[in-house]
Motif scaffolding. Sequence first.
Motif, mmCIF file in Angstrom:
data_model
loop_
_atom_site.group_PDB
_atom_site.id
_atom_site.type_symbol
_atom_site.label_atom_id
_atom_site.label_comp_id
_atom_site.label_asym_id
_atom_site.label_seq_id
_atom_site.Cartn_x
_atom_site.Cartn_y
_atom_site.Cartn_z
ATOM 1 N N LEU A 119 0.834 -1.205 0.000
ATOM 2 C CA LEU A 119 0.000 0.000 0.000
ATOM 3 C C LEU A 119 0.868 1.254 0.000
ATOM 4 O O LEU A 119 2.020 1.217 0.447
ATOM 5 C CB LEU A 119 -0.921 -0.005 1.219
ATOM 6 C CG LEU A 119 -1.944 -1.144 1.278
ATOM 7 C CD1 LEU A 119 -2.779 -1.035 2.532
ATOM 8 C CD2 LEU A 119 -2.827 -1.159 0.045
ATOM 9 N N PRO A 120 0.320 2.380 -0.471
ATOM 10 C CA PRO A 120 1.080 3.639 -0.475
ATOM 11 C C PRO A 120 1.600 3.977 0.925
ATOM 12 O O PRO A 120 0.908 3.768 1.931
ATOM 13 C CB PRO A 120 0.041 4.670 -0.932
ATOM 14 C CG PRO A 120 -0.973 3.882 -1.695
ATOM 15 C CD PRO A 120 -1.024 2.529 -1.030
ATOM 16 N N ASP A 121 2.814 4.474 0.969
ATOM 17 C CA ASP A 121 3.475 4.886 2.215
ATOM 18 C C ASP A 121 3.701 3.723 3.181
ATOM 19 O O ASP A 121 3.843 3.938 4.385
ATOM 20 C CB ASP A 121 2.697 6.013 2.909
ATOM 21 C CG ASP A 121 2.552 7.234 2.031
ATOM 22 O OD1 ASP A 121 3.522 7.578 1.327
ATOM 23 O OD2 ASP A 121 1.455 7.832 2.033
ATOM 24 N N GLU A 122 3.683 2.514 2.678
ATOM 25 C CA GLU A 122 3.951 1.328 3.496
ATOM 26 C C GLU A 122 5.137 0.592 2.881
ATOM 27 O O GLU A 122 5.495 0.815 1.722
ATOM 28 C CB GLU A 122 2.729 0.394 3.526
ATOM 29 C CG GLU A 122 1.478 1.010 4.119
ATOM 30 C CD GLU A 122 1.498 1.108 5.624
ATOM 31 O OE1 GLU A 122 2.200 0.292 6.257
ATOM 32 O OE2 GLU A 122 0.821 1.985 6.159
ATOM 33 N N ASN A 123 5.719 -0.317 3.645
ATOM 34 C CA ASN A 123 6.820 -1.101 3.091
ATOM 35 C C ASN A 123 6.638 -2.594 3.323
ATOM 36 O O ASN A 123 7.532 -3.375 3.079
ATOM 37 C CB ASN A 123 8.168 -0.628 3.655
ATOM 38 C CG ASN A 123 8.193 -0.676 5.169
ATOM 39 O OD1 ASN A 123 7.277 -1.179 5.797
ATOM 40 N ND2 ASN A 123 9.254 -0.156 5.749
ATOM 41 N N VAL A 124 5.447 -2.982 3.788
ATOM 42 C CA VAL A 124 5.164 -4.385 4.060
ATOM 43 C C VAL A 124 4.348 -4.966 2.906
ATOM 44 O O VAL A 124 3.333 -4.398 2.510
ATOM 45 C CB VAL A 124 4.369 -4.537 5.389
ATOM 46 C CG1 VAL A 124 3.977 -5.985 5.635
ATOM 47 C CG2 VAL A 124 5.173 -3.981 6.546
ATOM 48 N N GLU A 125 4.807 -6.097 2.390
ATOM 49 C CA GLU A 125 4.068 -6.775 1.342
ATOM 50 C C GLU A 125 2.911 -7.544 1.970
ATOM 51 O O GLU A 125 3.094 -8.306 2.915
ATOM 52 C CB GLU A 125 4.992 -7.737 0.589
ATOM 53 C CG GLU A 125 4.334 -8.331 -0.636
ATOM 54 C CD GLU A 125 5.283 -9.196 -1.427
ATOM 55 O OE1 GLU A 125 5.707 -8.754 -2.511
ATOM 56 O OE2 GLU A 125 5.603 -10.300 -0.951
ATOM 57 N N LEU A 126 1.702 -7.319 1.452
ATOM 58 C CA LEU A 126 0.482 -7.930 1.989
ATOM 59 C C LEU A 126 -0.116 -8.903 0.982
ATOM 60 O O LEU A 126 0.089 -8.763 -0.226
ATOM 61 C CB LEU A 126 -0.543 -6.838 2.314
ATOM 62 C CG LEU A 126 -0.101 -5.770 3.304
ATOM 63 C CD1 LEU A 126 -1.097 -4.635 3.352
ATOM 64 C CD2 LEU A 126 0.117 -6.375 4.690
ATOM 65 N N ARG A 127 -0.887 -9.840 1.490
ATOM 66 C CA ARG A 127 -1.655 -10.738 0.649
ATOM 67 C C ARG A 127 -2.973 -10.045 0.312
ATOM 68 O O ARG A 127 -3.651 -9.552 1.205
ATOM 69 C CB ARG A 127 -1.911 -12.060 1.379
ATOM 70 C CG ARG A 127 -0.644 -12.860 1.616
ATOM 71 C CD ARG A 127 -0.907 -14.119 2.418
ATOM 72 N NE ARG A 127 -1.808 -15.044 1.738
ATOM 73 C CZ ARG A 127 -1.447 -15.965 0.859
ATOM 74 N NH1 ARG A 127 -0.173 -16.100 0.546
ATOM 75 N NH2 ARG A 127 -2.334 -16.753 0.303
ATOM 76 N N TYR A 128 -3.329 -10.013 -0.965
ATOM 77 C CA TYR A 128 -4.561 -9.377 -1.436
ATOM 78 C C TYR A 128 -5.545 -10.439 -1.909
ATOM 79 O O TYR A 128 -5.194 -11.315 -2.701
ATOM 80 C CB TYR A 128 -4.247 -8.418 -2.592
ATOM 81 C CG TYR A 128 -5.479 -7.848 -3.252
ATOM 82 C CD1 TYR A 128 -6.054 -6.691 -2.766
ATOM 83 C CD2 TYR A 128 -6.062 -8.475 -4.344
ATOM 84 C CE1 TYR A 128 -7.201 -6.156 -3.371
ATOM 85 C CE2 TYR A 128 -7.195 -7.956 -4.950
ATOM 86 C CZ TYR A 128 -7.768 -6.807 -4.455
ATOM 87 O OH TYR A 128 -8.889 -6.296 -5.035
ATOM 88 N N TYR A 129 -6.768 -10.344 -1.411
ATOM 89 C CA TYR A 129 -7.842 -11.262 -1.752
ATOM 90 C C TYR A 129 -9.017 -10.446 -2.304
ATOM 91 O O TYR A 129 -9.213 -9.300 -1.915
ATOM 92 C CB TYR A 129 -8.369 -11.980 -0.503
ATOM 93 C CG TYR A 129 -7.379 -12.860 0.193
ATOM 94 C CD1 TYR A 129 -7.466 -14.237 0.111
ATOM 95 C CD2 TYR A 129 -6.370 -12.328 0.985
ATOM 96 C CE1 TYR A 129 -6.575 -15.060 0.779
ATOM 97 C CE2 TYR A 129 -5.470 -13.135 1.657
ATOM 98 C CZ TYR A 129 -5.584 -14.512 1.546
ATOM 99 O OH TYR A 129 -4.702 -15.319 2.204
ATOM 100 N N ASP A 130 -9.822 -11.062 -3.174
ATOM 101 C CA ASP A 130 -11.096 -10.464 -3.524
ATOM 102 C C ASP A 130 -12.064 -11.558 -3.960
ATOM 103 O O ASP A 130 -11.700 -12.731 -4.019
ATOM 104 C CB ASP A 130 -10.969 -9.343 -4.564
ATOM 105 C CG ASP A 130 -10.543 -9.808 -5.943
ATOM 106 O OD1 ASP A 130 -10.847 -10.956 -6.324
ATOM 107 O OD2 ASP A 130 -9.926 -9.006 -6.662
ATOM 108 N N ASN A 131 -13.305 -11.142 -4.218
ATOM 109 C CA ASN A 131 -14.353 -12.107 -4.572
ATOM 110 C C ASN A 131 -14.780 -11.941 -6.022
ATOM 111 O O ASN A 131 -15.899 -12.287 -6.379
ATOM 112 C CB ASN A 131 -15.550 -12.003 -3.640
ATOM 113 C CG ASN A 131 -16.234 -10.645 -3.696
ATOM 114 O OD1 ASN A 131 -15.692 -9.692 -4.231
ATOM 115 N ND2 ASN A 131 -17.416 -10.560 -3.124
ATOM 116 N N ASP A 132 -13.892 -11.429 -6.859
ATOM 117 C CA ASP A 132 -14.209 -11.227 -8.277
ATOM 118 C C ASP A 132 -14.040 -12.530 -9.043
ATOM 119 O O ASP A 132 -13.093 -13.221 -8.930
ATOM 120 C CB ASP A 132 -13.310 -10.147 -8.880
ATOM 121 C CG ASP A 132 -13.695 -9.827 -10.307
ATOM 122 O OD1 ASP A 132 -14.867 -10.014 -10.661
ATOM 123 O OD2 ASP A 132 -12.807 -9.391 -11.040
#
Length: 168
Positions: free
Chosen positions: A155-168
Amino acid sequence: MENFETERLILKPASREDAAFFLQLYNMPKFIQFIGDRNLRTIEDAEQYIQNRFRPQFDKLGFGNYVVVLRETQEKIGAVGIFEREGLDVMDIGFSFLEAYEGKGYAYESAAHLKETIGERYGVKRISAITTQDNYASQKLIERLGLTFRKHVVLPDENVELRYYDND
């Protein structure tokens, strides 16, 4: 702004009167580890956070972050919300609960109800969720909510890689 209810829970829009609760919730070691330090150190900090971060979305969209309250005892046990989040194109569902109330199905009950209700009332059908690589409990709940892992994001202004999920 209205409350939403399930069999065991009341979801009430977060307000300044919840400042002490958010101060406690957002300073739990697990919250800081998995979600991040929101730098809330005083009741006043929490009141400002609610006023500046939660209230504008309620005013703009009609929904946002809710305090989860046990119907039977009226205890505040957690928070669940659907948010506009910078860096994400899709509304993001998030949740956090006091440790004493984890593993009792409250997070799923409240998140599933909020997801369904916001979908019906506001037409928000596509939902995303983000979580840290090591937050396995959240990953399991996110998948139970019907979301699928898609990619890693920062995310902007962050430095941690996150797992992204969605229901598409």
